[in-house]
Design an enzyme around this catalytic site. Structure first.
Site, PDB file in Angstrom:
ATOM      1  N   TRP A 156      49.655  37.862  93.451  1.00 40.82           N
ATOM      2  CA  TRP A 156      48.269  37.023  93.617  1.00 40.82           C
ATOM      3  C   TRP A 156      48.589  35.583  93.607  1.00 40.82           C
ATOM      4  O   TRP A 156      47.866  34.864  94.161  1.00 40.82           O
ATOM      5  CB  TRP A 156      47.196  37.165  92.828  1.00 40.82           C
ATOM      6  CG  TRP A 156      47.672  37.532  91.413  1.00 40.82           C
ATOM      7  CD1 TRP A 156      48.106  38.586  90.761  1.00 40.82           C
ATOM      8  CD2 TRP A 156      47.704  36.400  90.568  1.00 40.82           C
ATOM      9  NE1 TRP A 156      48.464  38.360  89.337  1.00 40.82           N
ATOM     10  CE2 TRP A 156      48.278  36.925  89.275  1.00 40.82           C
ATOM     11  CE3 TRP A 156      47.633  34.975  90.423  1.00 40.82           C
ATOM     12  CZ2 TRP A 156      48.611  36.003  88.202  1.00 40.82           C
ATOM     13  CZ3 TRP A 156      47.886  34.415  89.500  1.00 40.82           C
ATOM     14  CH2 TRP A 156      48.356  34.935  88.150  1.00 40.82           C
ATOM     15  N   LYS A 180      51.967  45.635 100.748  1.00 43.51           N
ATOM     16  CA  LYS A 180      50.882  45.844  99.818  1.00 43.51           C
ATOM     17  C   LYS A 180      50.364  44.672  99.171  1.00 43.51           C
ATOM     18  O   LYS A 180      51.281  43.846  98.521  1.00 43.51           O
ATOM     19  CB  LYS A 180      51.602  46.905  98.701  1.00 43.51           C
ATOM     20  CG  LYS A 180      50.962  46.645  97.175  1.00 43.51           C
ATOM     21  CD  LYS A 180      49.691  47.452  97.139  1.00 43.51           C
ATOM     22  CE  LYS A 180      49.275  47.243  95.523  1.00 43.51           C
ATOM     23  NZ  LYS A 180      48.734  45.782  95.262  1.00 43.51           N
ATOM     24  N   GLU A 253      62.118  39.664  93.189  1.00 38.54           N
ATOM     25  CA  GLU A 253      61.764  38.311  92.667  1.00 38.54           C
ATOM     26  C   GLU A 253      61.074  38.330  91.572  1.00 38.54           C
ATOM     27  O   GLU A 253      59.621  38.693  91.801  1.00 38.54           O
ATOM     28  CB  GLU A 253      61.213  37.353  93.898  1.00 38.54           C
ATOM     29  CG  GLU A 253      62.160  37.443  95.058  1.00 38.54           C
ATOM     30  CD  GLU A 253      63.042  36.451  94.757  1.00 38.54           C
ATOM     31  OE1 GLU A 253      63.065  35.838  94.073  1.00 38.54           O
ATOM     32  OE2 GLU A 253      64.195  36.644  95.773  1.00 38.54           O
TER      33      GLU A 253
HETATM   34  N1  LIG Z   1      60.621  35.384  91.125  1.00 39.41           N
HETATM   35  C1  LIG Z   1      59.601  35.102  92.129  1.00 39.41           C
HETATM   36  O1  LIG Z   1      59.829  34.680  93.195  1.00 39.41           O
HETATM   37  C2  LIG Z   1      57.970  35.421  91.632  1.00 39.41           C
HETATM   38  C3  LIG Z   1      57.114  34.991  92.469  1.00 39.41           C
HETATM   39  C4  LIG Z   1      55.802  35.069  91.936  1.00 39.41           C
HETATM   40  C5  LIG Z   1      55.647  35.778  90.843  1.00 39.41           C
HETATM   41  N2  LIG Z   1      56.344  36.123  90.028  1.00 39.41           N
HETATM   42  C6  LIG Z   1      56.091  36.792  88.817  1.00 39.41           C
HETATM   43  O2  LIG Z   1      54.974  37.784  89.179  1.00 39.41           O
HETATM   44  C7  LIG Z   1      54.299  37.922  88.035  1.00 39.41           C
HETATM   45  C8  LIG Z   1      52.737  37.894  87.985  1.00 39.41           C
HETATM   46  O3  LIG Z   1      52.376  38.576  89.090  1.00 39.41           O
HETATM   47  P1  LIG Z   1      51.519  39.916  88.705  1.00 39.41           P
HETATM   48  O4  LIG Z   1      51.054  40.031  87.443  1.00 39.41           O
HETATM   49  O5  LIG Z   1      50.486  40.275  89.885  1.00 39.41           O
HETATM   50  O6  LIG Z   1      52.827  41.232  88.735  1.00 39.41           O
HETATM   51  P2  LIG Z   1      52.659  42.586  88.606  1.00 39.41           P
HETATM   52  O7  LIG Z   1      54.017  43.047  88.488  1.00 39.41           O
HETATM   53  O8  LIG Z   1      51.852  42.956  87.896  1.00 39.41           O
HETATM   54  O9  LIG Z   1      52.373  43.021  90.169  1.00 39.41           O
HETATM   55  C9  LIG Z   1      52.880  42.577  91.337  1.00 39.41           C
HETATM   56  C10 LIG Z   1      52.501  43.471  92.486  1.00 39.41           C
HETATM   57  O10 LIG Z   1      53.301  44.921  92.119  1.00 39.41           O
HETATM   58  C11 LIG Z   1      52.015  45.849  92.273  1.00 39.41           C
HETATM   59  N3  LIG Z   1      52.356  47.077  91.659  1.00 39.41           N
HETATM   60  C12 LIG Z   1      52.042  47.215  90.334  1.00 39.41           C
HETATM   61  N4  LIG Z   1      52.714  48.341  89.664  1.00 39.41           N
HETATM   62  C13 LIG Z   1      53.419  48.852  90.857  1.00 39.41           C
HETATM   63  C14 LIG Z   1      54.373  49.939  90.866  1.00 39.41           C
HETATM   64  N5  LIG Z   1      54.491  50.804  89.909  1.00 39.41           N
HETATM   65  N6  LIG Z   1      55.217  50.110  92.199  1.00 39.41           N
HETATM   66  C15 LIG Z   1      55.052  49.255  93.184  1.00 39.41           C
HETATM   67  N7  LIG Z   1      54.054  48.144  92.880  1.00 39.41           N
HETATM   68  C16 LIG Z   1      53.301  47.934  92.039  1.00 39.41           C
HETATM   69  C17 LIG Z   1      50.728  45.140  92.060  1.00 39.41           C
HETATM   70  O11 LIG Z   1      49.674  45.529  92.498  1.00 39.41           O
HETATM   71  C18 LIG Z   1      50.961  43.711  92.796  1.00 39.41           C
HETATM   72  O12 LIG Z   1      50.696  43.677  94.199  1.00 39.41           O
HETATM   73  C19 LIG Z   1      54.872  37.068  87.161  1.00 39.41           C
HETATM   74  O13 LIG Z   1      55.744  37.615  86.070  1.00 39.41           O
HETATM   75  C20 LIG Z   1      55.731  36.013  87.957  1.00 39.41           C
HETATM   76  O14 LIG Z   1      56.600  35.419  87.314  1.00 39.41           O
HETATM   77  C21 LIG Z   1      57.717  35.816  90.746  1.00 39.41           C
END
Ligand SMILES: NC(=O)c1ccc[n+]([C@@H]2O[C@H](COP(=O)([O-])OP(=O)(O)OC[C@H]3O[C@@H](n4cnc5c(N)ncnc54)[C@H](O)[C@@H]3O)[C@@H](O)[C@H]2O)c1
Length: 516
Positions: A156, A180, A253
């Site tokens: 998000w 997604k 990422e």
């Molecule tokens: N390295 C990068 O480029 C980058 C960029 C932005 C954010 N991030 C990382 O993202 C994290 C914050 O985002 P978040 O809290 O939304 O992360 P998250 O891992 O909770 O969720 C990310 C996405 O994955 C989906 N998801 C959840 N479980 C899943 C599954 N089992 N299979 C497939 N999809 C699934 C979620 O609905 C969401 O759309 C932080 O750790 C941040 O560092 C990394």
């Protein structure tokens, strides 16, 4: 607190393009106010499957359309993104609680990524002849074939930038996409997508689904020909494990605990002013933002004094104009996580130099940019990603000590070095374990260098986005080798006997040529 400037009719139009036959919706809150922003339709498993089926059909024609046509459409999308800057900023702000300036950064980056991929795809993916081990006998050529339909899963925090960095190279390479979206970023993604549809990208080629991460994200992973995941390290590992079951390629990422090293030859006021955006942009909800500052003793007191002053001077607030410097956290969950980490650090002996308080007077998820000192390994925020506006400042003596401290992390996403000497900065940068290092800048240098790869080492990820590397994720390299017929290929032992001596002679000649 300003109400969302988004027209409800525009929201309804956008969310109609989410494939959903479930009849269910999820309520999305506007972070600035805590009020309901809209009801987002939720997709079911069959919606994901149907999205893939339609995207696969659309992808065949898209791949056949060729580079020139795709480039023209993507360049038109680039222009539309910029024309719609205001609307896109409104949408990003309403969903994430960012400032106008930070929303601008996202729009501009999405446009830049689109332009880069539109212009670079042909050159990077053209293919061509490759040298053969037996030159007169065999010629070899490589061509790049689009993988099919990529599954793109995004969080998000940067809905436009992160969608663009995975979706656009996929489209430029001739792939389709099923994305997604996170509930809290779906509107921004749909607004961005609309610019591509209006530019000529077929609607079915880029489908957006929404819903539960494990169920809908899991189905997106299951059906994909390649998976791009952006999110936390824990979820990334789950996605990679699932993709491994089908031997589907992935780029991940993930999180970071990014260090900034301030060497003692800097101007402390300037270093402090440059460090603040690196820590507090998007309320620190940015994978590459700085959460650990290591400052060399000679300049430590002056730097900390200036850094605290700059941090205190940042203007917090909810505004759909450029009057604020820092917005708010995106959700109650984020506020809880940040508050808990700061409370834990204080309980275990850390000092709050500035900030450290929620600001409900400004809005439900506001939290002051926070500088901590005295952070130790016992504290949760020492090694664990905060993903919020909290930075720990620690003093060091030698460069070597700083390098060891910076590298003492499971993560390796981004790092930064501030120094008055480019040579010194490069020396330290070269020793850091991070996928990108910024000199005299926190994160924007590498984040905005769309022609250069971006990604993480260690637990911060796998694969690279942006640059040629980002495009190459979406193709399979196919080699076609051909017997020239000039010299017959050996079939029997006697054939080998006759050929061995001339081939060894040829190899020796080639070796000589190469040496010269
Ligand atoms: N390295 C990068 O480029 C980058 C960029 C932005 C954010 N991030 C990382 O993202 C994290 C914050 O985002 P978040 O809290 O939304 O992360 P998250 O891992 O909770 O969720 C990310 C996405 O994955 C989906 N998801 C959840 N479980 C899943 C599954 N089992 N299979 C497939 N999809 C699934 C979620 O609905 C969401 O759309 C932080 O750790 C941040 O560092 C990394």
């Amino acid at each position: 607190m300003p109400a969302s400037p988004l027209d409800p009719a525009v929201i309804t139009n956008l969310t109609r393009s989410i494939r959903s036959t479930t009849g269910a919706t999820v309520t999305v809150i506007a972070p600035f106010t805590g009020e309901v922003l809209h009801e987002l339709p939720v997709s079911g498993v069959t919606d994901v499957q149907e999205s893939y089926a339609q995207a696969r059909l659309a992808q065949l024609a898209w791949a056949r359309a060729g580079f020139a046509r795709r480039r023209a459409i993507l360049l038109r999308a680039h222009d539309l993104i910029l024309e719609r800057t205001g609307l896109l900023q409104d949408t990003v702000q309403a969903e994430t609680g960012k400032t106008r300036g930070q929303a601008f950064e996202e729009v501009f980056q999405a446009a830049g990524v689109t332009r880069f991929n539109a212009l670079a795809a042909r050159g990077v993916l053209r293919g061509g002849r490759r040298r053969s081990a037996i030159p007169l006998v065999i010629t070899a050529a490589v061509s790049y074939r689009p993988k099919g339909v990529a599954g793109v899963i995004t969080p998000w925090n940067y809905p436009l930038s992160l969608a663009a960095m995975d979706v656009v190279p996929a489209l430029a390479a001739g792939c389709g996409v099923v994305q997604k979206a996170d509930d809290q970023g779906a509107l921004s993604i749909l607004s961005l997508r609309q610019a591509f549809i209006d530019a000529g990208v077929p609607e079915q080629l880029w489908a957006v689904v929404a819903g539960d991460g494990a169920e809908i994200g899991g189905m997106v992973t299951e059906e994909a020909d390649y998976v791009c995941f952006t999110g936390s390290t824990a979820t990334g590992k789950r996605v990679a494990a699932q993709a491994a079951g089908n031997l589907t390629g992935v780029s991940l990422e993930l999180g970071g605990k990014n260090p900034l090293i301030v060497l003692d030859d800097v101007d402390p006021a300037r270093a402090a002013a440059d460090a603040a955006p690196a820590c507090f942009t998007a309320m620190g909800q940015l994978c590459v933002s700085i959460e650990r500052i290591f400052v060399q003793r000679g300049v430590a007191d002056a730097f900390l004094r200036e850094f605290v002053a700059v941090t205190r001077s940042l203007k917090l607030g909810a505004a759909y104009d450029y009057s604020t410097d820092v917005g708010c956290l995106t959700s109650q969950a984020q506020l809880d996580r940040v508050s808990a980490q700061v409370a834990d650090a204080v309980t275990l002996g850390a000092t709050i130099e500035v900030g450290g308080r929620a600001r409900p007077d400004l809005g439900p998820f506001f939290y002051e940019p926070t500088v901590l000192t005295g952070v130790t390994a016992a504290m949760e925020c020492f090694a664990g990603e905060t993903f919020g506006p909290v930075v720990a400042v620690t003093v060091f003596d030698s460069e070597q000590e700083a390098i060891l401290a910076a590298n003492d992390s499971d993560y390796g996403l981004n790092a930064s070095v501030f120094s008055g000497s480019v040579r010194r900065a490069l020396r330290v940068s070269g020793a850091l374990e991070a996928g990108s290092v910024n000199i005299n800048e926190g994160y924007r240098g590498s984040f905005s260098s769309v022609a250069a790869p971006m990604g993480g080492l260690k637990q911060s990820g796998l694969g690279r986005r942006n640059g040629p590397e980002g495009l190459l994720r979406f193709v399979d390299a196919i080699t076609i080798a051909r017997a020239t017929g000039l010299i017959p290929l050996p079939r029997t032992g006697r054939d080998f006997e006759r050929l061995a001596a001339p081939m060894l002679l040829l190899a020796a000649v080639l070796k000589g040529i190469r040496r010269r």
